[in-house]
Design an enzyme around this catalytic site. Sequence first.
Site, mmCIF file in Angstrom:
data_model
loop_
_atom_site.group_PDB
_atom_site.id
_atom_site.type_symbol
_atom_site.label_atom_id
_atom_site.label_comp_id
_atom_site.label_asym_id
_atom_site.label_seq_id
_atom_site.Cartn_x
_atom_site.Cartn_y
_atom_site.Cartn_z
ATOM 1 N N ASP A 84 2.095 0.507 -3.741
ATOM 2 C CA ASP A 84 2.856 1.738 -4.033
ATOM 3 C C ASP A 84 2.151 2.728 -4.430
ATOM 4 O O ASP A 84 2.180 4.058 -4.014
ATOM 5 C CB ASP A 84 3.843 1.457 -5.334
ATOM 6 C CG ASP A 84 4.751 0.364 -4.993
ATOM 7 O OD1 ASP A 84 5.523 0.418 -3.919
ATOM 8 O OD2 ASP A 84 4.746 -0.676 -5.572
ATOM 9 N N GLY A 95 4.431 -3.543 -6.896
ATOM 10 C CA GLY A 95 5.570 -4.284 -7.848
ATOM 11 C C GLY A 95 7.076 -3.565 -7.270
ATOM 12 O O GLY A 95 8.006 -3.765 -7.972
ATOM 13 N N GLY A 97 8.699 -3.914 -4.876
ATOM 14 C CA GLY A 97 9.524 -4.635 -4.404
ATOM 15 C C GLY A 97 9.710 -5.998 -5.390
ATOM 16 O O GLY A 97 10.199 -6.950 -4.980
ATOM 17 N N GLU A 103 2.371 -11.744 -6.250
ATOM 18 C CA GLU A 103 1.466 -11.153 -5.571
ATOM 19 C C GLU A 103 0.088 -11.301 -6.277
ATOM 20 O O GLU A 103 -0.931 -11.562 -5.553
ATOM 21 C CB GLU A 103 1.891 -9.587 -5.257
ATOM 22 C CG GLU A 103 3.045 -9.352 -4.531
ATOM 23 C CD GLU A 103 3.427 -7.755 -4.348
ATOM 24 O OE1 GLU A 103 4.333 -7.620 -3.451
ATOM 25 O OE2 GLU A 103 3.247 -7.173 -5.460
HETATM 26 C C1 5RP Z 1 6.195 -5.277 -3.580
HETATM 27 C C2 5RP Z 1 4.960 -4.536 -3.529
HETATM 28 C C3 5RP Z 1 4.854 -3.848 -2.227
HETATM 29 O O1 5RP Z 1 3.687 -4.081 -1.742
HETATM 30 C C4 5RP Z 1 5.041 -2.418 -2.336
HETATM 31 O O2 5RP Z 1 5.977 -2.071 -3.419
HETATM 32 C C5 5RP Z 1 4.878 -1.443 -1.198
HETATM 33 O O3 5RP Z 1 5.890 -1.822 -0.508
HETATM 34 P P1 5RP Z 1 6.203 -0.947 0.937
HETATM 35 O O4 5RP Z 1 5.220 -1.611 1.844
HETATM 36 O O5 5RP Z 1 7.575 -1.392 1.258
HETATM 37 O O6 5RP Z 1 6.001 0.423 0.841
HETATM 38 O O7 5RP Z 1 3.916 -4.510 -4.510
HETATM 39 O O8 5RP Z 1 6.188 -5.733 -5.009
#
Ligand code: 5RP
Length: 222
Positions: A84, A95, A97, A103
């Site tokens: 992020d 996080g 997601g 992770e």
């Molecule tokens: C999920 C994560 C993702 O890696 C993070 O949110 C980035 O997501 P995106 O690739 O959709 O921008 O940490 O928990």
Amino acid sequence: MTQDELKLAVAQAAIAYVVEGEIVGVGTGSTANFFIDELAKIKHKVKAAVASSEATAERLRGHGITVLDLNDVSSMPVYIDGADEITPHGAMIKGGGAALTREKIVASVADKFICIADGSKLVEMLGKFPLPVEVIPMSHAVVARKLNAMGGEARLRLKDGKPLLTDNGNMILDVHGLQIADPVALEAEINNIVGVVTVGLFARHGANVCLLGTPEGVKTLT
Ligand code: 5RP
């Protein structure tokens, strides 16, 4: 270029880091999904994958890629995932997601963390993106009070009007308003709060390589 085109470009670049005949750790999110779709094209070259979420496991299996339980794996050369926010030193907020705990666990088994991100994720100081903290459900109020006392504003993440539950059956507090000058110290401090499962700061063990998507091409930060 659109953000999705930048995500696709870094996902394609990450294929060069996949080690033939080995297990690959796979992250979660939209950038990781682009990577999974690219991995599918060379699936005959990898032994198997370890997934950082149920959603990632499902997408990998959908492509016919074998997904192993982490308990059956003792090492893997690379873990590939989005972020992020990421600093030029490789410290990350993750996080968005809600998959931060798995992770961090899968990444801890890998020799190298390869971060794939579009250029908008690069920041000098972490904290504009609300910091996710996975908590045991019975502790969300007490942990929120402690995070607020540290200068943040913790908000329980909701989905369809109810607290979102992670793959581990826990809840997420998103901490707004932090300016994270020392991510290593803050990671340790938040992880020490009773009731916290994992903080979405990946600083003590950050990214070893960041493939950053920019309109001028994919830049490699090490
Ligand atoms: C999920 C994560 C993702 O890696 C993070 O949110 C980035 O997501 P995106 O690739 O959709 O921008 O940490 O928990």
